[in-house]
Design an enzyme around this catalytic site. Structure first.
Site, PDB file in Angstrom:
ATOM      1  N   SER A 122       0.793  -1.236   0.000  1.00 34.95           N
ATOM      2  CA  SER A 122       0.000   0.000   0.000  1.00 34.95           C
ATOM      3  C   SER A 122       0.823   1.283   0.000  1.00 34.95           C
ATOM      4  O   SER A 122       0.249   2.365  -0.100  1.00 34.95           O
ATOM      5  CB  SER A 122      -0.948   0.006   1.205  1.00 34.95           C
ATOM      6  OG  SER A 122      -2.005  -0.903   1.006  1.00 34.95           O
ATOM      7  N   SER A 143      -6.111   2.866   4.476  1.00 36.40           N
ATOM      8  CA  SER A 143      -5.571   2.248   3.263  1.00 36.40           C
ATOM      9  C   SER A 143      -6.672   1.513   2.505  1.00 36.40           C
ATOM     10  O   SER A 143      -6.459   0.429   1.961  1.00 36.40           O
ATOM     11  CB  SER A 143      -4.434   1.286   3.612  1.00 36.40           C
ATOM     12  OG  SER A 143      -3.505   1.195   2.566  1.00 36.40           O
ATOM     13  N   LYS A 187       0.124   3.617  -2.769  1.00 37.74           N
ATOM     14  CA  LYS A 187      -0.954   4.602  -2.694  1.00 37.74           C
ATOM     15  C   LYS A 187      -0.421   6.031  -2.608  1.00 37.74           C
ATOM     16  O   LYS A 187      -1.159   6.983  -2.874  1.00 37.74           O
ATOM     17  CB  LYS A 187      -1.863   4.302  -1.495  1.00 37.74           C
ATOM     18  CG  LYS A 187      -2.720   3.049  -1.664  1.00 37.74           C
ATOM     19  CD  LYS A 187      -3.632   2.849  -0.454  1.00 37.74           C
ATOM     20  CE  LYS A 187      -4.645   1.724  -0.666  1.00 37.74           C
ATOM     21  NZ  LYS A 187      -4.077   0.390  -0.520  1.00 37.74           N
TER      22      LYS A 187
END
Length: 402
Positions: free
Chosen positions: A94, A152, A97
């Site tokens: 993640s 997330s 991101k």
């Protein structure tokens, strides 16, 4: 905000993706880094193993560093103070991101609202981390970004991607933005960091994403938020008020959750975990006018919260070494910013690197009133010298419109 050794992207099997830290899955015999990696940012960054310049007054690196890859840099000057396999292409989880946010944040006003269609939530990987977005409910863009940064939430990522003409277009834009940032180790397959074959990045590239994203005030606010209220489902009873529930940031070095000591002066940015990536983490902190950025990828230690402990120790080292150690490379500026120099041409310290830094720690309150530490990074421009040499004029570079 080059010359690159070409390498085939490794292939990774899809697996459940979770943003919160976990134990990770590590092979019995961990793989070795490639003998030749990208030299973007300096030749030493393309070498396997630890790169640091010892000298008088330079502290020893922390012991018990088990991450496959890590990097410590001065976030303002871009000087890389030390690195370990900085350009090793690994699954990012993640932390990808950060690139998603840096690509899409400028596109939508935070007050814009979107009603979630069932199609918006399709295509998420099994076991994805979620914030709790519901179809046929309406959310503001601000709500969705809080879901991305704090929980997330792959559901929030997919809704924002739908607003951006779909996942395929979003992936293309993310890849183009990564290329512009000279993050040439990165291959984007999904916008949320879920494990997919061929999706890779590097500690170097993740640091570029963080440094670029931090030029945006909304990015800084979201990544430093500890907790917030997220809209719940619309009540069935007519006239009843829509409720909300609290969400907390999964970055334990920011929140102090699960036995992790919060790092003083920390201002984000993103943590991640997947089966293939293990634990990944990028963090930035300010202390005594200096701003240090670290990225840690896939510690092999089975110690609880190893990724946070190793990141914390590298932050400590970075503050102790900054201004004393000769850099081993630099975080290069974006191509679109006008740099005419070959990306890996010099690993020398930036001009003015020893000068004072005006960034200050300020109280930034999250949506639920919990105070956190964030960076007061204001104004400033990126200055280009004669032959394209870059330095940050004691301030953060800022992209137009950020």
């Amino acid at each position: 905000m080059a010359a690159v050794c070409a390498a085939l992207l490794p292939v990774f099997a899809a697996a459940p993706s979770w943003a919160a830290a976990g134990d990770g899955a590590h092979e019995a015999e961990p793989p070795s880094p490639p003998a030749h990696m990208s030299q973007v940012g300096g030749a030493r960054l393309g070498l396997p193993g630890t790169q640091v310049t010892a000298g008088a007054g330079v502290p020893a690196l922390p012991k018990k560093l088990t991450a496959r890859s890590w990097i410590v840099s001065d976030a303002e000057t871009g000087d890389v103070l030390a690195a370990h396999n900085a350009h090793w292409r690994l699954p990012p989880a993640s932390t990808l991101k950060m690139l998603f946010a840096d690509t899409l944040l400028p596109k939508f006003p935070s007050t814009e609202e979107h009603r979630v269609a069932p199609a918006d939530l399709q295509g998420m990987g099994a076991g994805s981390s979620l914030v709790g977005v519901k179809e046929d409910e309406t959310y503001s863009v601000r709500d969705l970004w809080l879901g991305v940064f704090l929980r997330s939430g792959n559901d929030a990522v997919h809704v924002l991607s739908a607003m951006n003409h779909g996942v395929a277009d979003t992936v293309k834009e993310m890849q183009a933005h990564a290329d512009d940032l000279q993050a040439l180790d990165t291959h984007v397959v999904t916008p949320d960091g879920y494990d997919e074959p061929g999706q890779v990045s590097s500690a170097y590239d993740l640091s570029l994403f963080a440094r670029s994203g931090l030029q945006n005030k909304d990015f800084r606010q979201y990544c430093s938020t500890v907790s917030a209220q997220f809209p719940g489902a619309k009540p069935k009873k007519k006239g009843a008020k829509r409720g909300s529930f609290q969400i907390q940031n999964t970055d334990r070095l920011l929140t102090g959750a699960d036995g992790v000591t919060p790092y003083p002066g920390l201002a984000g940015v993103k943590n991640g975990y997947t089966t293939n990536a293990g634990n990944t983490y990028t963090g930035v902190a300010e202390k005594n006018g200096r701003v240090v950025l670290v990225t840690v990828m896939n510690p092999s230690s089975k110690e609880l919260n190893a990724v946070y402990k190793e990141a914390s120790s590298l932050l400590d080292w970075g503050f102790a070494a900054d201004g004393k150690v000769t850099p081993v490379g630099r975080l290069v500026p974006p191509r679109s910013a006008g740099d005419t120099r070959r990306a890996g041409a010099s690993a020398a310290p930036s001009p003015g690197a020893a000068s004072g830094r005006p960034a200050q720690a300020v109280a930034s309150h999250d949506a639920s009133g919990v105070g956190t530490t964030a960076l007061a990074i204001v104004g400033g421009v990126l200055v280009v010298l004669g032959v394209g040499g870059w330095f940050v004029n004691r301030r953060w570079p800022r992209r137009p419109g950020a």
